[in-house]
Design an enzyme around this catalytic site. Structure first.
Site, PDB file in Angstrom:
ATOM      1  N   VAL A  43      79.337 -53.649  18.985  1.00 31.15           N
ATOM      2  CA  VAL A  43      78.430 -54.635  19.580  1.00 31.15           C
ATOM      3  C   VAL A  43      77.341 -53.891  20.341  1.00 31.15           C
ATOM      4  CG1 VAL A  43      80.362 -56.254  19.776  1.00 31.15           C
ATOM      5  CG2 VAL A  43      79.682 -54.959  21.774  1.00 31.15           C
ATOM      6  N   ARG A  73      81.258 -62.994  18.120  1.00 29.47           N
ATOM      7  CA  ARG A  73      81.106 -64.189  18.967  1.00 29.47           C
ATOM      8  C   ARG A  73      80.351 -65.278  18.209  1.00 29.47           C
ATOM      9  NH1 ARG A  73      77.214 -61.896  23.731  1.00 29.47           N
ATOM     10  NH2 ARG A  73      75.384 -61.442  22.470  1.00 29.47           N
ATOM     11  N   ASN A 129      76.441 -47.619  20.746  1.00 25.62           N
ATOM     12  CA  ASN A 129      75.671 -46.552  21.412  1.00 25.62           C
ATOM     13  C   ASN A 129      75.681 -46.781  22.921  1.00 25.62           C
ATOM     14  OD1 ASN A 129      74.847 -44.941  19.289  1.00 25.62           O
ATOM     15  ND2 ASN A 129      72.994 -46.117  18.897  1.00 25.62           N
ATOM     16  N   VAL A 145      74.960 -55.422  11.702  1.00 24.98           N
ATOM     17  CA  VAL A 145      74.583 -54.353  10.774  1.00 24.98           C
ATOM     18  C   VAL A 145      75.692 -53.301  10.662  1.00 24.98           C
ATOM     19  CG1 VAL A 145      72.908 -52.491  10.404  1.00 24.98           C
ATOM     20  CG2 VAL A 145      72.124 -54.696  11.302  1.00 24.98           C
ATOM     21  N   MET A 146      76.135 -52.761  11.781  1.00 26.07           N
ATOM     22  CA  MET A 146      77.095 -51.652  11.763  1.00 26.07           C
ATOM     23  C   MET A 146      78.534 -52.140  11.565  1.00 26.07           C
ATOM     24  SD  MET A 146      75.524 -48.779  11.988  1.00 26.07           S
ATOM     25  CE  MET A 146      76.673 -47.530  12.543  1.00 26.07           C
ATOM     26  N   GLY A 147      78.903 -53.177  12.341  1.00 28.72           N
ATOM     27  CA  GLY A 147      80.295 -53.623  12.332  1.00 28.72           C
ATOM     28  C   GLY A 147      80.741 -54.104  10.969  1.00 28.72           C
ATOM     29  N   HIS A 169      72.582 -36.414  20.030  1.00 32.19           N
ATOM     30  CA  HIS A 169      72.244 -36.514  18.597  1.00 32.19           C
ATOM     31  C   HIS A 169      70.981 -37.364  18.460  1.00 32.19           C
ATOM     32  CE1 HIS A 169      72.181 -39.060  15.008  1.00 32.19           C
ATOM     33  NE2 HIS A 169      72.757 -38.076  14.338  1.00 32.19           N
ATOM     34  N   LYS A 172      65.354 -47.951  21.459  1.00 28.93           N
ATOM     35  CA  LYS A 172      66.436 -48.759  22.043  1.00 28.93           C
ATOM     36  C   LYS A 172      67.033 -48.123  23.287  1.00 28.93           C
ATOM     37  CE  LYS A 172      67.621 -51.406  18.005  1.00 28.93           C
ATOM     38  NZ  LYS A 172      67.335 -50.494  16.876  1.00 28.93           N
ATOM     39  N   LYS A 188      76.754 -38.177  21.116  1.00 30.07           N
ATOM     40  CA  LYS A 188      75.974 -39.090  20.262  1.00 30.07           C
ATOM     41  C   LYS A 188      74.592 -39.335  20.862  1.00 30.07           C
ATOM     42  CE  LYS A 188      74.554 -41.784  17.141  1.00 30.07           C
ATOM     43  NZ  LYS A 188      74.372 -43.182  17.230  1.00 30.07           N
TER      44      LYS A 188
HETATM   45  N1  LIG Z   1      71.882 -50.208  13.674  1.00 29.91           N
HETATM   46  C1  LIG Z   1      72.100 -48.904  13.597  1.00 29.91           C
HETATM   47  O1  LIG Z   1      71.547 -48.188  12.746  1.00 29.91           O
HETATM   48  C2  LIG Z   1      73.051 -48.267  14.542  1.00 29.91           C
HETATM   49  C3  LIG Z   1      73.585 -48.959  15.622  1.00 29.91           C
HETATM   50  N2  LIG Z   1      74.495 -48.350  16.440  1.00 29.91           N
HETATM   51  C4  LIG Z   1      75.101 -49.070  17.565  1.00 29.91           C
HETATM   52  O2  LIG Z   1      76.130 -49.919  17.056  1.00 29.91           O
HETATM   53  C5  LIG Z   1      76.233 -51.121  17.852  1.00 29.91           C
HETATM   54  C6  LIG Z   1      76.045 -52.333  16.960  1.00 29.91           C
HETATM   55  O3  LIG Z   1      74.740 -52.251  16.390  1.00 29.91           O
HETATM   56  P1  LIG Z   1      74.253 -53.239  15.257  1.00 29.91           P
HETATM   57  O4  LIG Z   1      75.361 -53.506  14.312  1.00 29.91           O
HETATM   58  O5  LIG Z   1      72.980 -52.688  14.768  1.00 29.91           O
HETATM   59  O6  LIG Z   1      73.987 -54.566  16.127  1.00 29.91           O
HETATM   60  P2  LIG Z   1      73.869 -56.081  15.617  1.00 29.91           P
HETATM   61  O7  LIG Z   1      73.064 -56.785  16.641  1.00 29.91           O
HETATM   62  O8  LIG Z   1      73.433 -56.111  14.191  1.00 29.91           O
HETATM   63  O9  LIG Z   1      75.377 -56.609  15.649  1.00 29.91           O
HETATM   64  C7  LIG Z   1      76.101 -56.784  16.824  1.00 29.91           C
HETATM   65  C8  LIG Z   1      76.999 -57.992  16.640  1.00 29.91           C
HETATM   66  O10 LIG Z   1      77.920 -58.064  17.715  1.00 29.91           O
HETATM   67  C9  LIG Z   1      77.948 -59.414  18.180  1.00 29.91           C
HETATM   68  N3  LIG Z   1      78.409 -59.459  19.561  1.00 29.91           N
HETATM   69  C10 LIG Z   1      77.707 -59.177  20.697  1.00 29.91           C
HETATM   70  N4  LIG Z   1      78.485 -59.335  21.773  1.00 29.91           N
HETATM   71  C11 LIG Z   1      79.715 -59.696  21.324  1.00 29.91           C
HETATM   72  C12 LIG Z   1      80.937 -60.004  21.961  1.00 29.91           C
HETATM   73  N5  LIG Z   1      81.060 -59.963  23.285  1.00 29.91           N
HETATM   74  N6  LIG Z   1      81.984 -60.344  21.188  1.00 29.91           N
HETATM   75  C13 LIG Z   1      81.867 -60.401  19.851  1.00 29.91           C
HETATM   76  N7  LIG Z   1      80.729 -60.141  19.197  1.00 29.91           N
HETATM   77  C14 LIG Z   1      79.659 -59.784  19.917  1.00 29.91           C
HETATM   78  C15 LIG Z   1      76.518 -59.836  18.029  1.00 29.91           C
HETATM   79  O11 LIG Z   1      76.351 -61.212  18.151  1.00 29.91           O
HETATM   80  P3  LIG Z   1      74.958 -61.799  18.731  1.00 29.91           P
HETATM   81  O12 LIG Z   1      73.951 -61.629  17.630  1.00 29.91           O
HETATM   82  O13 LIG Z   1      75.281 -63.196  19.069  1.00 29.91           O
HETATM   83  O14 LIG Z   1      74.581 -60.963  19.921  1.00 29.91           O
HETATM   84  C16 LIG Z   1      76.222 -59.300  16.636  1.00 29.91           C
HETATM   85  O15 LIG Z   1      76.716 -60.139  15.630  1.00 29.91           O
HETATM   86  C17 LIG Z   1      75.169 -50.985  18.940  1.00 29.91           C
HETATM   87  O16 LIG Z   1      75.742 -50.446  20.085  1.00 29.91           O
HETATM   88  C18 LIG Z   1      74.161 -50.002  18.319  1.00 29.91           C
HETATM   89  O17 LIG Z   1      73.416 -49.301  19.285  1.00 29.91           O
HETATM   90  C19 LIG Z   1      74.935 -47.074  16.211  1.00 29.91           C
HETATM   91  C20 LIG Z   1      74.441 -46.358  15.161  1.00 29.91           C
HETATM   92  C21 LIG Z   1      73.436 -46.870  14.270  1.00 29.91           C
HETATM   93  O1  LIG Z   2      72.011 -44.513  16.637  1.00 22.81           O
HETATM   94  C1  LIG Z   2      71.253 -44.485  15.695  1.00 22.81           C
HETATM   95  C2  LIG Z   2      71.372 -43.463  14.640  1.00 22.81           C
HETATM   96  O2  LIG Z   2      72.334 -42.549  14.901  1.00 22.81           O
HETATM   97  C3  LIG Z   2      70.137 -45.470  15.599  1.00 22.81           C
HETATM   98  O3  LIG Z   2      69.482 -45.324  14.391  1.00 22.81           O
HETATM   99  C4  LIG Z   2      69.254 -45.242  16.750  1.00 22.81           C
HETATM  100  O4  LIG Z   2      69.810 -45.935  17.846  1.00 22.81           O
HETATM  101  C5  LIG Z   2      67.871 -45.775  16.571  1.00 22.81           C
HETATM  102  O5  LIG Z   2      67.314 -45.644  17.834  1.00 22.81           O
HETATM  103  P1  LIG Z   2      65.908 -46.217  18.242  1.00 22.81           P
HETATM  104  O6  LIG Z   2      65.918 -47.682  17.884  1.00 22.81           O
HETATM  105  O7  LIG Z   2      65.841 -45.954  19.698  1.00 22.81           O
HETATM  106  O8  LIG Z   2      64.902 -45.436  17.422  1.00 22.81           O
END
Ligand SMILES: NC(=O)C1=CN([C@@H]2O[C@H](COP(=O)(O)OP(=O)(O)OC[C@H]3O[C@@H](n4cnc5c(N)ncnc54)[C@H](OP(=O)(O)O)[C@@H]3O)[C@@H](O)[C@H]2O)C=CC1
Ligand SMILES: O=C(CO)[C@H](O)[C@H](O)COP(=O)(O)O
Length: 518
Positions: A74, A34, A102, A12-14, A228, A303, A225
């Site tokens: 990740v 991965r 996070n 989602v984020m990456g 936040h 989370k 963060k």
């Molecule tokens: N979603 C949100 O709104 C927000 C998320 N975040 C943070 O951002 C980070 C990413 O979140 P999000 O994008 O939602 O997560 P996702 O699960 O959507 O994406 C993470 C990706 O990273 C891959 N991955 C995991 N481990 C590895 C590795 N060792 N090497 C390469 N790729 C890897 C995962 O693969 P696989 O599926 O196989 O595990 C997956 O494709 C987290 O730390 C999250 O807490 C921060 C702000 C907002």
């Molecule tokens: O980091 C974020 C926003 O800044 C994510 O939206 C947050 O991690 C959501 O948290 P939870 O799933 O614990 O409600």
């Protein structure tokens, strides 16, 4: 062909952060996941980004020109550890690894120490804004050395949200605006779907103050963060309680409450979360035709960042009760077995008094505003205490400034918070800043009124109640903690101080009850 920056993790984020980076003129991005097929699918869906897709961390390293920069997006915990060790094996001294997930700030401190032993730089960057923010401009809280910040700034600053510059008159007219932010009045806003589907729907914001700052060394970025997110939990819970007070107290239907929130979003409560609330409440479930909010299971997920904020607050001795209540409210909602006992328990059942609804709506609005201010006061206080404890030079005004756009808790009054710290960088508490003092003086009676009414009607409002208790706790000329000190000294000789002389004392409770200085 070489890439300027690598993004690891294309979920989602990456994927969205990588697209944001790739949209910057002259920036080539290499991606790796991965699940290699996921990275390939992201590249295929967004040919305009011209991603280089790596099949392995080693190939990613070979695609990046030196000194290399890679951003991890990740999952926190083991996935982050494994991604870091993969990179350490193929990176060289002078390269930099950025953890944009996070992560728990204490993990970031430990990882930084371990990684930097190999000469590779490490930075923990808190990134907020969800998937749309990642694509159109997130708020970023950078932790790490000054040298790492100097390296990262030219890469990250252009992709950050931009907060609208204030015009003459400061906060009266200054509203925060990130690219993709919903509050632009003069720029048509792409819907989240549009923003995510097509990079051409994106109108990059180049004007305004970038919502990114270096908030301290090692774990400071992830610490800020984390808090936040703690404030995010409190804000969401306070809004949910306001909803319950309107629904159960005034008998308003979800659609009507959606209109109330939309109206509130035009005033001092203007914020992304209030706006989102109006949208969710207005939504109808396509399957049943019922209000969406009535078909969603009333068990909230989490989370971990909210719980970390509370655990850290306990460790630091920072009173963040409203944030804690918000975390516990989610835990209680999910405690199905515990809640099953509720059927047998007596108490009032909410009965709406619709004829008073207009006045009630205004009372709830003011109570919500008071609760929101107090939640931010708690979170900012925890940042101040944590920064002192860890030796970080974190500027609270700067933190408020970078939360004005791009992040989930962006809100109109963050301008006011930034102003308050700009006016007095040594401000001991936001509560003493004139705008916040006057706002609380003007809303505290409403907060009191809704807490009393909720208790009488049997509507649980843990966050509003704790915000009021926090407020009254601060106001109390004399705290009941004096009695607690007496109790502690009685059963455990824990000693106490006196109001009338310096020193530490103990009363001989089991003896003649005379006092000794210790
Ligand atoms: N979603 C949100 O709104 C927000 C998320 N975040 C943070 O951002 C980070 C990413 O979140 P999000 O994008 O939602 O997560 P996702 O699960 O959507 O994406 C993470 C990706 O990273 C891959 N991955 C995991 N481990 C590895 C590795 N060792 N090497 C390469 N790729 C890897 C995962 O693969 P696989 O599926 O196989 O595990 C997956 O494709 C987290 O730390 C999250 O807490 C921060 C702000 C907002
Ligand atoms: O980091 C974020 C926003 O800044 C994510 O939206 C947050 O991690 C959501 O948290 P939870 O799933 O614990 O409600």
């Amino acid at each position: 062909m070489t890439a300027d920056v690598g993004v690891i993790g294309t979920g989602v984020m990456g994927s969205n952060l990588a697209r944001n980076l790739a949209s910057q003129p002259g920036t080539r991005v290499a991606i790796y996941d991965r699940d290699v097929e996921r990275a390939r699918a992201v590249a295929a869906a967004h040919p305009e980004a011209e991603f280089l897709v790596a099949d392995s961390p080693a190939q990613l390293a070979s695609m990046l020109h030196g000194p290399r920069v890679a951003i991890l997006m990740v999952n926190a915990g083991r996935a982050t550890d494994s991604a870091i060790s993969d990179l350490v094996a193929v990176f060289e001294s002078g390269d930099i690894i950025v953890d944009g997930g996070n992560s728990l700030f204490t993990d970031t401190i430990a990882r930084g120490r371990a990684v930097e032993r190999s000469g590779i730089e490490f930075a923990g960057v808190g990134i907020s804004g969800g998937e749309v923010g990642a694509l159109t401009g997130p708020s970023m809280m950078v932790g790490g050395s000054e040298a790492a910040w100097r390296r990262l700034r030219p890469i990250l600053e252009p992709i950050a949200a931009k907060a609208e510059m204030k015009s003459e008159g400061g906060s009266e007219t200054g509203t925060a605006r990130g690219s993709g932010d919903a509050r632009s009045e003069d720029v048509p806003k792409p819907s989240p779907e549009e923003a995510l589907q097509s990079s051409s729907a994106r109108e990059p914001e180049t004007a305004g103050e970038p919502c990114i700052a270096h908030v301290g060394t090692d774990g400071a970025g992830h610490f800020v963060k984390m808090i936040h997110n703690g404030i995010e939990y409190a804000d969401m819970q306070l809004i949910a309680e306001a909803y319950a007070l309107l629904r159960e107290g005034a008998g308003l239907a979800p659609g009507e409450i959606a209109e109330v929130f939309a109206q509130w979003n035009e005033g001092e409560l203007e914020s992304y979360l209030v706006e989102v609330t109006a949208e969710v409440l207005a939504h109808t479930d396509p399957l049943t035709g019922r209000p969406f909010v009535d078909v969603v299971a009333d068990s909230a997920g989490a989370k971990g960042t909210g719980a970390w904020t509370v655990k850290t607050g306990l460790d630091l001795g920072a009173p963040i009760a409203t944030i804690a209540e918000a975390v516990f409210a989610r835990s209680l909602s999910a405690a199905t077995l515990l809640r099953s006992a509720g059927d047998t328990l007596d108490g009032p059942r909410p009965a709406a008094s619709a004829e008073e609804s207009e006045a009630w709506v205004e009372t709830v609005r003011k109570a919500l505003f008071a609760g929101k201010i107090l939640a931010y006061v708690q979170g900012l206080h925890e940042i101040a205490v944590g920064a002192r404890e860890h030796g970080w030079d974190t500027d609270l005004g700067e933190v408020a400034r970078i939360w004005r756009a791009g992040c989930i808790i962006r809100a109109r009054f963050l301008d006011r918070i930034a102003d308050a710290y700009a006016a007095d960088p040594q401000l001991s508490s936001l509560l003493t800043a004139p705008y916040f003092r006057d706002s609380l003086n003007g809303t505290q009676s409403s907060l009191r009124e809704v807490v009393v009414a909720a208790a009488g009607a049997g509507v649980p409002v843990p966050a509003l109640s704790s915000a009021l208790a926090y407020y009254d706790g601060i106001r109390a000329p004399r705290s009941s903690a004096a009695l607690v000190q007496g109790q502690r000294d009685f059963f455990g000789s824990h000693t106490y101080g006196r109001v009338d002389r310096p020193g530490t004392f103990h009363t001989l409770w089991s003896g003649d009850r005379s006092e000794v200085e210790v």
